[in-house]
Design a protein around this motif. Sequence first.
Motif, mmCIF file in Angstrom:
data_model
loop_
_atom_site.group_PDB
_atom_site.id
_atom_site.type_symbol
_atom_site.label_atom_id
_atom_site.label_comp_id
_atom_site.label_asym_id
_atom_site.label_seq_id
_atom_site.Cartn_x
_atom_site.Cartn_y
_atom_site.Cartn_z
ATOM 1 N N ALA A 97 -3.169 1.395 -3.234
ATOM 2 C CA ALA A 97 -2.749 0.148 -2.580
ATOM 3 C C ALA A 97 -1.256 -0.092 -2.805
ATOM 4 O O ALA A 97 -0.534 -0.483 -1.874
ATOM 5 N N LEU A 98 -0.788 0.148 -4.018
ATOM 6 C CA LEU A 98 0.635 -0.048 -4.320
ATOM 7 C C LEU A 98 1.510 0.922 -3.528
ATOM 8 O O LEU A 98 2.564 0.542 -3.008
ATOM 9 N N ALA A 116 -4.166 -2.874 6.108
ATOM 10 C CA ALA A 116 -2.885 -2.936 5.400
ATOM 11 C C ALA A 116 -2.712 -4.284 4.702
ATOM 12 O O ALA A 116 -2.195 -4.345 3.585
ATOM 13 N N ALA A 117 -3.164 -5.357 5.345
ATOM 14 C CA ALA A 117 -3.068 -6.680 4.715
ATOM 15 C C ALA A 117 -3.901 -6.724 3.437
ATOM 16 O O ALA A 117 -3.468 -7.287 2.424
ATOM 17 N N GLY A 118 -5.077 -6.105 3.460
ATOM 18 C CA GLY A 118 -5.905 -6.048 2.257
ATOM 19 C C GLY A 118 -5.227 -5.263 1.142
ATOM 20 O O GLY A 118 -5.261 -5.667 -0.027
ATOM 21 N N LEU A 119 -4.595 -4.143 1.503
ATOM 22 C CA LEU A 119 -3.882 -3.345 0.504
ATOM 23 C C LEU A 119 -2.702 -4.120 -0.078
ATOM 24 O O LEU A 119 -2.461 -4.094 -1.281
ATOM 25 N N TRP A 120 -1.979 -4.823 0.789
ATOM 26 C CA TRP A 120 -0.853 -5.631 0.330
ATOM 27 C C TRP A 120 -1.329 -6.742 -0.607
ATOM 28 O O TRP A 120 -0.701 -6.997 -1.637
ATOM 29 N N SER A 121 -2.416 -7.376 -0.251
ATOM 30 C CA SER A 121 -2.936 -8.454 -1.087
ATOM 31 C C SER A 121 -3.302 -7.927 -2.471
ATOM 32 O O SER A 121 -2.997 -8.556 -3.493
ATOM 33 N N ARG A 122 -3.937 -6.763 -2.520
ATOM 34 C CA ARG A 122 -4.301 -6.155 -3.804
ATOM 35 C C ARG A 122 -3.051 -5.772 -4.598
ATOM 36 O O ARG A 122 -2.991 -5.983 -5.820
ATOM 37 N N ALA A 123 -2.054 -5.197 -3.925
ATOM 38 C CA ALA A 123 -0.825 -4.784 -4.607
ATOM 39 C C ALA A 123 -0.101 -6.000 -5.191
ATOM 40 O O ALA A 123 0.336 -5.983 -6.352
ATOM 41 N N LEU A 124 0.035 -7.050 -4.382
ATOM 42 C CA LEU A 124 0.708 -8.257 -4.867
ATOM 43 C C LEU A 124 -0.068 -8.893 -6.012
ATOM 44 O O LEU A 124 0.530 -9.394 -6.982
ATOM 45 N N ASN A 125 -1.385 -8.866 -5.942
ATOM 46 C CA ASN A 125 -2.191 -9.427 -7.018
ATOM 47 C C ASN A 125 -1.970 -8.666 -8.324
ATOM 48 O O ASN A 125 -1.857 -9.270 -9.394
ATOM 49 N N ASP A 126 -1.905 -7.341 -8.247
ATOM 50 C CA ASP A 126 -1.679 -6.558 -9.463
ATOM 51 C C ASP A 126 -0.308 -6.864 -10.065
ATOM 52 O O ASP A 126 -0.167 -6.954 -11.293
ATOM 53 N N GLN A 173 2.109 -13.710 -1.712
ATOM 54 C CA GLN A 173 0.676 -13.426 -1.654
ATOM 55 C C GLN A 173 -0.078 -14.598 -1.025
ATOM 56 O O GLN A 173 -0.978 -14.396 -0.212
ATOM 57 N N GLU A 174 0.287 -15.818 -1.381
ATOM 58 C CA GLU A 174 -0.388 -16.977 -0.799
ATOM 59 C C GLU A 174 -0.196 -17.019 0.714
ATOM 60 O O GLU A 174 -1.150 -17.281 1.462
ATOM 61 N N SER A 175 1.013 -16.737 1.185
ATOM 62 C CA SER A 175 1.239 -16.757 2.628
ATOM 63 C C SER A 175 0.451 -15.644 3.314
ATOM 64 O O SER A 175 -0.061 -15.829 4.421
ATOM 65 N N LEU A 176 0.320 -14.499 2.663
ATOM 66 C CA LEU A 176 -0.463 -13.396 3.224
ATOM 67 C C LEU A 176 -1.941 -13.768 3.299
ATOM 68 O O LEU A 176 -2.594 -13.567 4.334
ATOM 69 N N VAL A 177 -2.482 -14.319 2.247
ATOM 70 C CA VAL A 177 -3.894 -14.698 2.238
ATOM 71 C C VAL A 177 -4.158 -15.793 3.281
ATOM 72 O O VAL A 177 -5.166 -15.755 4.000
ATOM 73 N N GLN A 178 -3.240 -16.759 3.394
ATOM 74 C CA GLN A 178 -3.404 -17.806 4.407
ATOM 75 C C GLN A 178 -3.385 -17.206 5.818
ATOM 76 O O GLN A 178 -4.167 -17.610 6.686
ATOM 77 N N ALA A 179 -2.505 -16.228 6.049
ATOM 78 C CA ALA A 179 -2.449 -15.564 7.354
ATOM 79 C C ALA A 179 -3.727 -14.772 7.608
ATOM 80 O O ALA A 179 -4.243 -14.745 8.743
ATOM 81 N N MET A 180 -4.247 -14.127 6.579
ATOM 82 C CA MET A 180 -5.501 -13.383 6.725
ATOM 83 C C MET A 180 -6.651 -14.334 7.076
ATOM 84 O O MET A 180 -7.465 -14.037 7.954
ATOM 85 N N LEU A 181 -6.709 -15.486 6.414
ATOM 86 C CA LEU A 181 -7.760 -16.459 6.693
ATOM 87 C C LEU A 181 -7.620 -17.045 8.104
ATOM 88 O O LEU A 181 -8.604 -17.209 8.810
#
Length: 188
Positions: A97-98, A116-126, A173-181
């Motif tokens: 993911a990173l 890709a959004a899921g991978l980015w979310s995981r990378a940012l979370n780590d 990460q918050e903006s990415l998760v909000q966009a995913m939702l």
Amino acid sequence: MAKAFNPGRRGITGFLEPAERDLLRKLFDDIITILEPSRPAHEDPLAALIGLDMDVAVPTDPALLRLLPDAVMGDADASLEFRQLTERSLRESKIGALRAATLDLDKDKLVLDAEAAGLWSRALNDVRLVLAQRLEIRDEGDAERVHQVQDWGEADDVESYLSLVYNFVSWLQESLVQAMLAGLKSSS
């Protein structure tokens, strides 16, 4: 200045300045370095193929332990057995993911499909997990202390700088998760 991620017809889009992309690239590389295990010269190829790692141990680095926590609390033997069966694949998944997110940093404008959004979310979370450990964020009071640091010009020590980086990665990460939702809501 970075722009928040937004859902669109082509996927989730975002924009990062070159300095922000360089910062994320370094952060992703640092986490990859933390996650890459040293492999013994006598490693069994079959065990490696199926993901078994009998030489694994509980990480001594608290940040790595935050990325690879014990699965069974209070039972060291069961936790070690679970670690032997799963840690290699978990490390590889996180590193993958990173690396995928790092490849996207070569573009000025980010356009992420769902995968890709899921991978980015995981990378940012780590990244956030490691920064939270380094900043000793344990509760809401610690988080509030970190969120009070807002001005890059006033970052005159390591903790202030790490706090600003943590806040930036958290916002991203918050903006990415909000966009995913939002993308999920519009597709249903």
